[in-house]
Design an enzyme around this catalytic site. Structure first.
Site, PDB file in Angstrom:
ATOM      1  N   GLY A  16     -10.707  41.456  39.409  1.00 24.04           N
ATOM      2  CA  GLY A  16     -10.476  42.766  38.797  1.00 24.04           C
ATOM      3  C   GLY A  16     -10.513  42.726  37.284  1.00 24.04           C
ATOM      4  O   GLY A  16      -9.725  43.388  36.610  1.00 24.04           O
ATOM      5  N   LYS A  17     -11.492  41.973  36.752  1.00 23.75           N
ATOM      6  CA  LYS A  17     -11.639  41.907  35.289  1.00 23.75           C
ATOM      7  C   LYS A  17     -12.038  43.270  34.726  1.00 23.75           C
ATOM      8  O   LYS A  17     -11.576  43.679  33.666  1.00 23.75           O
ATOM      9  CB  LYS A  17     -12.763  40.912  34.965  1.00 23.75           C
ATOM     10  CG  LYS A  17     -12.361  39.886  33.961  1.00 23.75           C
ATOM     11  CD  LYS A  17     -13.468  38.907  33.672  1.00 23.75           C
ATOM     12  CE  LYS A  17     -14.300  38.531  34.846  1.00 23.75           C
ATOM     13  NZ  LYS A  17     -15.722  38.404  34.593  1.00 23.75           N
ATOM     14  N   PRO A 189      -4.598  26.022  39.547  1.00 19.50           N
ATOM     15  CA  PRO A 189      -5.928  26.593  39.262  1.00 19.50           C
ATOM     16  C   PRO A 189      -5.968  27.267  37.888  1.00 19.50           C
ATOM     17  O   PRO A 189      -6.978  27.167  37.181  1.00 19.50           O
ATOM     18  CB  PRO A 189      -6.119  27.619  40.386  1.00 19.50           C
ATOM     19  CG  PRO A 189      -5.229  27.162  41.489  1.00 19.50           C
ATOM     20  CD  PRO A 189      -4.044  26.520  40.831  1.00 19.50           C
ATOM     21  N   CYS A 380     -28.867  63.463  45.337  1.00 22.13           N
ATOM     22  CA  CYS A 380     -30.154  62.827  45.095  1.00 22.13           C
ATOM     23  C   CYS A 380     -30.948  62.701  46.400  1.00 22.13           C
ATOM     24  O   CYS A 380     -31.442  63.695  46.895  1.00 22.13           O
ATOM     25  CB  CYS A 380     -29.954  61.497  44.361  1.00 22.13           C
ATOM     26  SG  CYS A 380     -31.357  61.096  43.317  1.00 22.13           S
ATOM     27  N   HIS A 515     -26.638  62.843  39.826  1.00 19.40           N
ATOM     28  CA  HIS A 515     -25.479  62.086  40.332  1.00 19.40           C
ATOM     29  C   HIS A 515     -24.191  62.550  39.656  1.00 19.40           C
ATOM     30  O   HIS A 515     -23.734  61.932  38.691  1.00 19.40           O
ATOM     31  CB  HIS A 515     -25.684  60.589  40.078  1.00 19.40           C
ATOM     32  CG  HIS A 515     -26.746  59.991  40.936  1.00 19.40           C
ATOM     33  ND1 HIS A 515     -26.487  59.518  42.209  1.00 19.40           N
ATOM     34  CD2 HIS A 515     -28.068  59.819  40.735  1.00 19.40           C
ATOM     35  CE1 HIS A 515     -27.607  59.072  42.740  1.00 19.40           C
ATOM     36  NE2 HIS A 515     -28.593  59.246  41.865  1.00 19.40           N
ATOM     37  N   GLU A 517     -21.250  62.204  40.588  1.00 18.75           N
ATOM     38  CA  GLU A 517     -20.135  61.250  40.729  1.00 18.75           C
ATOM     39  C   GLU A 517     -19.968  60.385  39.481  1.00 18.75           C
ATOM     40  O   GLU A 517     -18.884  59.881  39.213  1.00 18.75           O
ATOM     41  CB  GLU A 517     -20.346  60.368  41.977  1.00 18.75           C
ATOM     42  CG  GLU A 517     -21.461  59.325  41.918  1.00 18.75           C
ATOM     43  CD  GLU A 517     -22.835  59.864  42.313  1.00 18.75           C
ATOM     44  OE1 GLU A 517     -23.055  61.084  42.196  1.00 18.75           O
ATOM     45  OE2 GLU A 517     -23.704  59.045  42.708  1.00 18.75           O
TER      46      GLU A 517
HETATM   47  N1  GLN Z   1     -35.238  57.407  46.445  1.00 21.95           N
HETATM   48  C1  GLN Z   1     -35.142  58.704  45.860  1.00 21.95           C
HETATM   49  C2  GLN Z   1     -35.944  58.827  44.584  1.00 21.95           C
HETATM   50  O1  GLN Z   1     -36.306  57.853  43.983  1.00 21.95           O
HETATM   51  C3  GLN Z   1     -33.709  59.082  45.587  1.00 21.95           C
HETATM   52  C4  GLN Z   1     -33.054  58.240  44.560  1.00 21.95           C
HETATM   53  C5  GLN Z   1     -31.555  58.371  44.560  1.00 21.95           C
HETATM   54  O2  GLN Z   1     -30.979  58.835  45.529  1.00 21.95           O
HETATM   55  N2  GLN Z   1     -30.914  57.933  43.492  1.00 21.95           N
HETATM   56  O3  GLN Z   1     -36.243  59.919  44.160  1.00 21.95           O
END
Ligand code: GLN
Length: 543
Positions: A16-17, A189, A380, A515, A517
C-alpha cells in the site's frame, strides 16, 4: 521552497505504498500545505497503456492525456490535485529519451551510462514542474533491492545531497509479519530491508510498518534501534476496513507529525480532518444498500477496475448507501439462460474494455437492462455495446457491430481516423498506426442536449471528461437510432462524435464514451455515479 518526500517500499510488494503516499498528501493538505504526487516506475514499458489490466491493474488517464499507473488515481482521489504527464515516468520512457538523444548525436564523443545519464534524467523528472508547491511526494515503484529500481534509488540518493539539508526526507514502508506458530511479530524483514537501503547510501527518516497486529512499543524501539531511526519515527500501519480511513489512522499513528519533525517544521496545530471523518461516517453508517453487477472482462482482478469500484463507493457515499459489487465475467452471458443471474441486481454497469472476448455478453447485459427497466450505466465499450444492442434490436440493423471485432462495411462503432483536440489541432490515425499512446486520450469537451437527463444530472450543458478509446459510435447512425428511441444527449462540440446516449423512456439508461470514474473523488462523488446509485436504490425499493 518545495520539499521532497521520497517514498520507497521494502520486504514485499502490495503493502500500500500508493495509499501511504496519497494519505500523506491528504494529511499535509489538511494542515494547509500544497502538494503534488509523482510516481517513478522501474519497468521498461514506456507507459502502462499497452499492458493488460490483468497484469498491472487499471491504466489511469490524466486530463492531459497521459496513460499512467493506477496509483495516480489514488493520489487524485485523496488530494483532489489533477495529475499530469509529468507526474509519472518509467524506466522505459527515460531510456527511450536517452537513446533518441544518443542517436541524434547529443552525446557525441561520450559514453552513455546509467550514472550519470539515466540518473540525471530521473532527477530532471523529479525536479520538473514544481509550481511552487510546498511538498512533492515521489513514490518509487517496486521493492528495495530490485535490480531495475537501482537507478531510481541512486537518483534520489544523489538528490537528497544536492537539495541540501531540510529539503528532502526518505519514508520507507515495510512489513512486520506475525508468525502464528510463535505468536510473535517479526522485525527482521524490516531490518534487512533497511540494511539494503543503507548499503546504497539511503538512510530512511521514517519507517512505516504495515502489520496485521498492533506493534508493541518494545518492538518499535527495537526496529528504531536496528534501523537507526528514532522510536517515534517507527509508525505502525494496521489494516483498515476502508481505504478512506487510512488518512485518519496515519494521523493517529503520528505520521504527519513525524514528517514535519523530520523537516524541522515545528507545528502545534492539528490537521483539519472533518472531510475525512464525514466520509468514514457515511461509509460506516449506511442507510440503504444496493447490489450493482459489473459486467466486464477483467473481473478476476479488482485492481483492473480500481477507479470504477471507487467511483461506485463514492456514489454510495453521496447517497449514504452501501454498494455491493457483483463482478461478473461478461462471457458468462454467452451461455443460455445465464442472464437470469442479473435478476436480483439493482443496477448494471458495463465498463470499458478492449478486444472481442465477452462483447456479446455485454450486449446481452445491456439488452436485459433495457428490457427490464434496470438502471444501466455503460462506460466507453459499455456505451458502444449498448448502442450496438439498440441498433440491432430497436432500429433493426441485424448485423450491427464494431469494426474493432469484425470486418464490417458500415459499422455502428468504427475506428476514429480523425478528430479535433481542444486546442483546435487535428489528430489523424490509420489502422497501421502504433498502438502505444495513440488513442483519443485525455480531456475533451462535450455539449449536452438541453432538457436531457444528463444535463439535469450534471446541472450544465458543457462538460469535459477524460477519454481513452480508438473506436467511436458512427455519427451516420444517429438519426435512425434517435427514431428508434435512443437519444444522443451528448456530442463533441463540432457534432461529429457521439459522447453520450440515453434512453428517455427508461428509468436510467445512460452510456458515455468517456471515463467519468477517473474524476470521481470521495469528497466530490461524480454526478453520474451519484445519480446511478440513486436510481439503483429506487429500483431496490421497487422490487
Ligand atoms: N475498445 C474500445 C475502443 O477502443 C473501448 C475502449 C474503452 O472502453 N476504454 O474504442
Amino acid at each position: 521552497m518545495t520539499r521532497f518526500i521520497f517514498i520507497t517500499g521494502g520486504v514485499v510488494s502490495s503493502l500500500g505504498k500508493g495509499l501511504l503516499s496519497a494519505s500523506l498528501g491528504a494529511l499535509l493538505q489538511a494542515r494547509g500545505y500544497s502538494v503534488r504526487l509523482r510516481k517513478l516506475d522501474p519497468y521498461l514499458n514506456v507507459d502502462p497503456g499497452t499492458m493488460s489490466p490483468l497484469q498491472h491493474g487499471e491504466c489511469y488517464v490524466t486530463d492531459d492525456g497521459a496513460e499512467t499507473d493506477l496509483d495516480l488515481g489514488h493520489y487524485e482521489r485523496f488530494t483532489g490535485v489533477s495529475s499530469r504527464q509529468s507526474d509519472n515516468v518509467t524506466s522505459g520512457r527515460i531510456y527511450s529519451q536517452i537513446i533518441q538523444r544518443e542517436r541524434r548525436g547529443d552525446y557525441l564523443g561520450g559514453t552513455v551510462q546509467v550514472i550519470p545519464h539515466v540518473t540525471d534524467a530521473i532527477k530532471d523528472f523529479v525536479l520538473a514542474d514544481q509550481d511552487g508547491i510546498d511538498f512533492m511526494l515521489c513514490e518509487i515503484g517496486g521493492t528495495a533491492g530490485d535490480i531495475e529500481a537501482m537507478p531510481f534509488m541512486e537518483a534520489i540518493r544523489q538528490l537528497s545531497i544536492e537539495l541540501g539539508r531540510g529539503r528532502s526526507i526518505f519514508c520507507h514502508l515495510t512489513f512486520v509479519p506475525f508468525i502464528a506458530a510463535a505468536g510473535e511479530l517479526k522485525t527482521k524483514p524490516t531490518q534487512h530491508s533497511v540494511k539494503e537501503l543503507r548499503s546504497i547510501g539511503i538512510q530512511p527518516d521514517i519507517l512505516v510498518c504495515r502489520a496485521e497486529h498492533p506493534i508493541p512499543d518494545s518492538e518499535r524501539r527495537k526496529i528504531g534501534l536496528f534501523c537507526n531511526v528514532p522510536e517515534s519515527a517507527v509508525v505502525p500501519a494496521l489494516d483498515a476496513k476502508s481505504i478512506y480511513e487510512v488518512p485518519i489512522s496515519y494521523h493517529k499513528a503520528g505520521l504527519d507529525e513525524e514528517v514535519l519533525k523530520a523537516f524541522g517544521l515545528v507545528h502545534s496545530d492539528k490537521p483539519d480532518l472533518t472531510q475525512w471523518e464525514d466520509i468514514v461516517d457515511r461509509i460506516k453508517n449506511p442507510e440503504g444498500e444496493v447490489k450493482i453487477a459489473v459486467v466486464g472482462k477483467y473481473t478476476v482482478l479488482p485492481d483492473a477496475y480500481k477507479s470504477l469500484s471507487e467511483a461506485l463507493v463514492h456514489g454510495g457515499i453521496a447517497n449514504r448507501a452501501k454498494v455491493k459489487i457483483e463482478w461478473i465475467e461478461s462471457d458468462t452471458f454467452e451461455k443460455p439462460d445465464a442472464i437470469d443471474r442479473l435478476e436480483g441486481v439493482n443496477g448494471i454497469l458495463v465498463p470499458g474494455g478492449f478486444g472481442k472476448r465477452g462483447t456479446e455478453g455485454k450486449i446481452a447485459a445491456a439488452k436485459f437492462a433495457r428490457e427490464n427497466n434496470v438502471p444501466y450505466f455503460g462506460i466507453c465499450l459499455g456505451m458502444q455495446m449498448a448502442t450496438v444492442e439498440a441498433a440491432r434490436n430497436l432500429a433493426k440493423f441485424n448485423s450491427a457491430g464494431s469494426s474493432e471485432f469484425d470486418d464490417l462495411d458500415n459499422p455502428v462503432v468504427g475506428l476514429i481516423t480523425e478528430w479535433t483536440r481542444e486546442d483546435g489541432g487535428v489528430e489523424k490515425r490509420t489502422s497501421e498506426t502504433d498502438l502505444g499512446g495513440t488513442m483519443r486520450l485525455g480531456a475533451y469537451p462535450a455539449k449536452l442536449k438541453d432538457g436531457s437527463k444528463v444535463a439535469e444530472i450534471y446541472g450544465t450543458t458543457d462538460i469535459s471528461e477524460r477519454h481513452r478509446h480508438r473506436y467511436e459510435v458512427n455519427v451516420g447512425y444517429v438519426e435512425a437510432l434517435e427514431t428508434a428511441g435512443v437519444s444522443f444527449s451528448g456530442m463533441s462540440p463540432d457534432g461529429s462524435l457521439p459522447e453520450i446516449i440515453e434512453i428517455p423512456d427508461h428509468p436510467w439508461f445512460i452510456g458515455v464514451q468517456f471515463h467519468p470514474e477517473l474524476k470521481s473523488r470521495p469528497f466530490e462523488p461524480h454526478p453520474l455515479f451519484a445519480s446511478f446509485i440513486e436510481a439503483s436504490l429506487n429500483q431496490s425499493r421497487m422490487v
